[in-house]
Scaffold this motif. Structure first.
Motif, PDB file in Angstrom:
ATOM      1  N   ASP A 101      79.849  52.260  80.423  1.00 17.62           N
ATOM      2  CA  ASP A 101      81.054  52.886  79.893  1.00 17.62           C
ATOM      3  C   ASP A 101      80.676  54.230  79.293  1.00 17.62           C
ATOM      4  OD1 ASP A 101      83.712  53.021  79.426  1.00 17.62           O
ATOM      5  OD2 ASP A 101      83.773  51.543  77.818  1.00 17.62           O
ATOM      6  N   HIS A 103      82.698  57.691  77.225  1.00 20.42           N
ATOM      7  CA  HIS A 103      83.885  58.390  76.743  1.00 20.42           C
ATOM      8  C   HIS A 103      83.461  59.696  76.092  1.00 20.42           C
ATOM      9  CE1 HIS A 103      86.438  54.835  77.381  1.00 20.42           C
ATOM     10  NE2 HIS A 103      85.412  54.135  76.911  1.00 20.42           N
ATOM     11  N   HIS A 105      85.035  63.164  74.208  1.00 19.31           N
ATOM     12  CA  HIS A 105      86.190  63.834  73.616  1.00 19.31           C
ATOM     13  C   HIS A 105      85.687  65.043  72.841  1.00 19.31           C
ATOM     14  CE1 HIS A 105      90.311  64.247  72.221  1.00 19.31           C
ATOM     15  NE2 HIS A 105      89.857  64.397  70.984  1.00 19.31           N
TER      16      HIS A 105
END
Length: 323
Positions: A101, A103, A105
């Motif tokens: 995974d 992510h 930002h």
């Protein structure tokens, strides 16, 4: 931890115009730029390419590792970060890693991953972890790693961890994996051991040998060395290990070839730190046993190894054939 302000992508891109790291606004949004450098970082790490990893981080990069004295070792500065990466690569050698995974930002990212290998208990052991990453100017500024162990076995057996044997306090010192910069001081300590054990006239090892056969070998290294740093200057001790790939149980045997502590650093936890590092490495490699030789009259060394659970092998005699 320093907070990184979040701006719209069009504002963040202005910071990249004309910067010295070779990343331009043409690369895309801040997330795309950071995703690209993170991919290079992960690929270099997986390939054991330390130079490639170092090209992906800032000069002020801080690496907070998932191992070591709680809450984990922290490495900073170019030399410190490089040493930390080498230490972790040695710990996780031959493991299969999968990024599960990711992510990103702005200038922050979270990555989850899995390491898998056969454990010393002959079952499959997974280590699950995550990294908290901060970026700056298109490079990694910091990496905080966390991991936990999962077991899959018909009879669950805890994976060995670095817990001191009975009567042994956790070492105040810490050992690290030796690298190319340690060749000369390591050689000096090896020569001192050769003098102590009375084979100095026959000693032939040079700095070039240490580099070519281990410290600078990209693959097929013939030995690993762990060292401790003196509070003043130089090295305070070292341990050298060599691995027999498999024996009767198809598990490696680790040979502790040499362990030496300088005279003025003895009784300060240096030997314990080196032995702990060797045992951690052996367990991480899935070794079935650690073998070593002790001179018959070296009672202090025998007492030291017994503290870790070692003892004389009564089943075998130590023979040698000169060639």
């Amino acid at each position: 931890m320093r907070a990184t302000p979040l701006y719209p992508a069009r504002l963040e891109l202005r910071r990249f115009a004309g910067m010295s790291h070779g990343v331009s606004s043409a690369s895309g949004t801040i997330e795309e730029i950071n995703r690209a450098v993170l991919a290079r970082f992960v690929n270099s790490w997986s390939a054991g390419d330390v130079d490639g990893v170092m090209r992906c981080v800032t000069k002020t990069f801080v690496y907070r590792a998932s191992i070591g004295p709680e809450p984990g070792k922290t490495y900073s500065g170019a030399a410190g970060v490089r040493a930390g990466i080498l230490e972790m690569l040695a710990l996780d050698a031959d493991r299969v890693v999968v990024i599960t995974d990711q992510h990103i930002h702005g200038n922050m990212a979270v990555t989850r991953w899995t390491y898998r290998w056969p454990s010393p208990a002959a079952c499959v052991s997974d280590e699950l972890g995550c990294d908290w990453i901060q970026f700056q100017d298109g490079l990694l500024e910091s990496k905080d790693a966390y991991r936990k162990v999962m077991q899959r076995s018909a009879v669950p057996v805890p994976r060995p961890v670095s817990i001191p044997a009975a009567g042994i306090r956790a070492p105040a010192e810490s050992a690290r994996l030796a690298d190319t910069r340690d060749a000369e001081p390591l050689l000096q300590l090896m020569r001192k051991l050769a003098e102590f054990e009375n084979y100095r006239p026959d000693y032939r090892v040079s700095c070039g040998d240490l580099l070519a056969r281990g410290l600078a070998a990209s693959q097929d290294a013939q030995f690993k060395a762990f060292v401790t740093d003196s509070n003043t200057a130089g090295l305070s001790g070292y341990a050298v290990v060599q691995e027999v790939p498999f024996t009767f149980d198809l598990r490696p045997t680790l040979i502790l070839k040499e362990l030496f502590v300088t005279q003025d650093s003895r009784s300060q936890g240096v030997g314990t730190a080196l032995m702990s590092a060797v045992l951690d490495y052996a367990r991480a490699r899935g070794c079935g046993r650690l073998r070593l030789d002790v001179m018959p009259g070296n009672e202090a060394a025998k007492r030291f190894y017994r503290r870790f659970g070692g003892d004389r092998d009564s089943a075998w005699e130590n023979w040698v054939l000169a060639l």
